[in-house]
Write a protein that holds these residues in place. Structure first.
Motif, short mmCIF file in Angstrom:
data_model
loop_
_atom_site.label_atom_id
_atom_site.label_comp_id
_atom_site.label_asym_id
_atom_site.label_seq_id
_atom_site.Cartn_x
_atom_site.Cartn_y
_atom_site.Cartn_z
N LYS D 99 3.36 -0.62 15.07
CA LYS D 99 4.69 -0.04 14.89
C LYS D 99 4.79 0.76 13.59
CE LYS D 99 9.49 -1.70 15.29
NZ LYS D 99 10.31 -2.94 15.29
N TYR D 100 4.09 0.28 12.57
CA TYR D 100 4.15 0.94 11.26
C TYR D 100 2.73 1.30 10.80
CZ TYR D 100 8.63 -1.44 11.51
OH TYR D 100 9.85 -1.90 11.92
N PRO D 101 2.17 2.38 11.36
CA PRO D 101 0.79 2.76 10.99
C PRO D 101 0.73 3.05 9.49
CG PRO D 101 1.60 4.06 12.86
CD PRO D 101 2.78 3.35 12.28
N ALA D 102 -0.25 2.46 8.81
CA ALA D 102 -0.34 2.54 7.35
C ALA D 102 -0.31 3.98 6.85
CB ALA D 102 -1.62 1.84 6.87
N ASP D 103 -1.03 4.88 7.53
CA ASP D 103 -1.12 6.24 7.02
C ASP D 103 0.19 7.02 7.19
OD1 ASP D 103 -1.37 6.17 9.72
OD2 ASP D 103 -2.87 7.76 9.85
N LYS D 104 1.08 6.51 7.99
CA LYS D 104 2.35 7.22 8.19
C LYS D 104 3.46 6.70 7.29
CE LYS D 104 1.95 9.20 12.78
NZ LYS D 104 2.50 9.21 14.15
N VAL D 105 3.46 5.39 7.01
CA VAL D 105 4.61 4.82 6.31
C VAL D 105 4.34 4.56 4.82
CG1 VAL D 105 5.38 3.70 8.42
CG2 VAL D 105 4.02 2.40 6.79
N ARG D 106 3.11 4.80 4.38
CA ARG D 106 2.74 4.43 3.01
C ARG D 106 3.73 4.98 1.97
NH1 ARG D 106 -2.63 3.19 2.12
NH2 ARG D 106 -3.11 4.76 3.68
N GLY D 107 4.19 4.08 1.13
CA GLY D 107 5.05 4.45 0.01
C GLY D 107 6.42 4.97 0.40
N SER D 108 6.74 4.87 1.68
CA SER D 108 8.01 5.43 2.11
C SER D 108 9.08 4.34 2.16
CB SER D 108 7.86 6.05 3.49
OG SER D 108 9.14 6.26 4.05
N ALA D 109 9.98 4.41 1.20
CA ALA D 109 11.07 3.43 1.18
C ALA D 109 11.96 3.66 2.39
CB ALA D 109 11.88 3.56 -0.10
N LYS D 110 12.11 4.90 2.75
CA LYS D 110 13.00 5.23 3.88
C LYS D 110 12.53 4.53 5.15
CE LYS D 110 15.44 9.15 5.83
NZ LYS D 110 14.88 9.08 7.21
N LYS D 111 11.25 4.70 5.44
CA LYS D 111 10.69 4.01 6.60
C LYS D 111 10.88 2.51 6.42
CE LYS D 111 8.90 6.66 9.76
NZ LYS D 111 9.55 6.65 11.05
N TYR D 112 10.60 2.03 5.23
CA TYR D 112 10.68 0.60 5.01
C TYR D 112 12.06 0.05 5.32
CZ TYR D 112 9.63 -3.93 3.34
OH TYR D 112 9.42 -5.27 3.30
N ASN D 113 13.03 0.84 4.96
CA ASN D 113 14.39 0.36 5.17
C ASN D 113 14.74 0.18 6.64
OD1 ASN D 113 14.92 0.04 2.50
ND2 ASN D 113 15.64 2.14 2.23
N GLU D 114 13.90 0.77 7.47
CA GLU D 114 14.12 0.54 8.91
C GLU D 114 13.24 -0.58 9.44
OE1 GLU D 114 13.45 4.53 10.07
OE2 GLU D 114 15.17 5.07 8.83
N TYR D 115 12.44 -1.15 8.54
CA TYR D 115 11.51 -2.20 8.96
C TYR D 115 12.18 -3.56 8.95
CZ TYR D 115 7.92 -5.77 8.09
OH TYR D 115 7.15 -6.90 8.12
#
Lengths: 116, 116, 116, 116
Positions: D99-115
């Protein structure tokens, strides 16, 4: 009975007089609200549903105190966010009336279990 | 703005019309209250305290909805227990004023951390 | 079955590979843990105690998923704090054995209600 | 270090010897788990994220105790439901990796906030 405006003011003044405003950001207040809601639940956790309807007097006093804490943090959080709690609640009820028409869901535990 | 008495009545009627009163014992309502309080917290969990003060518009709408849910279950639980929320809250503030005298605790995070 | 050391390592690597370690301070993790625990509770909130013992299959799958989330955040928080969860749990059980001697509390709901 | 099987057995025996099994249905255990998770959070609620990383010794002892309580109720609930916690957690991590491929979400707080 005090109004919600009066209560909001009293809580605001209480925090300002102690310089505690610095701790009252929405993140922290949301934690405090959840912690206090959990303390209400703690009173009921090992009781049956029936027992929860007939609490002994000392439990009622404790409960009143915990409900007060939840109210204080809820009103404080709403104040910080500029949200009018009762208007928001009435709007939600209006939406729920459409979502769960009385003639369709009456007495249905199954429907209820999907309600939140 | 609606009064707390009006809101209490509206929630009562909403439940009665759906025959959902049977689910609304204090134990269950305390769980629903804690679940909804936790949903507020979910919005803030990965944000910094600063970010929690400046939410984007769509998060504010979501938050308003969650605050409405907490308000509804809190008012409903108080109704079931025969507790006057605002009087209980004002009484708690009065006790806290004695417990945390402004001139002694001002600006003291240390004192604050013992406050609940 | 994976060991707790294996699970701890896997969670650590998962966070590192995504650079999510920055969000995983104890304060935030404690919120995430409480949010996930609350999602378990949401499944049971309108069910009777009896119903909670006999969940339909799709609820069991959902529950398994929520228990997994609680486990992940609990193990992650313990890792960040350097706490050995199982040793801490066994030590707590040992203390509870002294606090609640079996021959004194057996079958006593009253005693139990003071237990936590 | 004790294994999860050992801990599961020890908790089971502890409850049986006190005839407390009657209180341990999934609904009640889910409440107890949420209450204990909330007690962890209470320790952090007014601390900054930085402060939460450097707790004084007496807070660490308190925290260890609360983590033990969460562990005990989590293991107990899983036992009652017949769920293998660690396998469920590993399966969840595997799904999250997709669901959260490392190369796509790395360092992204925005993505994280949807996690979650």
């Amino acid at each position: 009975m005090p109004s919600i405006e009066q209560l909001t003011d009293d809580i605001r003044r209480f925090a300002e007089e102690r310089d505690w405003d610095q701790f009252h950001n929405p993140k922290n207040l949301s934690m405090a609200l959840a912690v206090e809601a959990s303390e209400i639940m703690e009173i009921f956790q090992w009781l049956t549903e029936e027992q929860s309807k007939n609490l002994p007097e000392e439990k009622m006093a404790e409960l009143k105190d915990e409900l007060a804490d939840v109210t204080i943090y809820l009103v404080r959080l709403a104040d910080k966010l500029g949200i009018d709690l009762f208007s928001a609640a009435e709007a939600k009820i209006a939406r729920n009336k459409e979502k769960y028409p009385a003639d369709k869901v009456r007495g249905s535990a199954k429907k209820y279990n999907e309600y939140d």
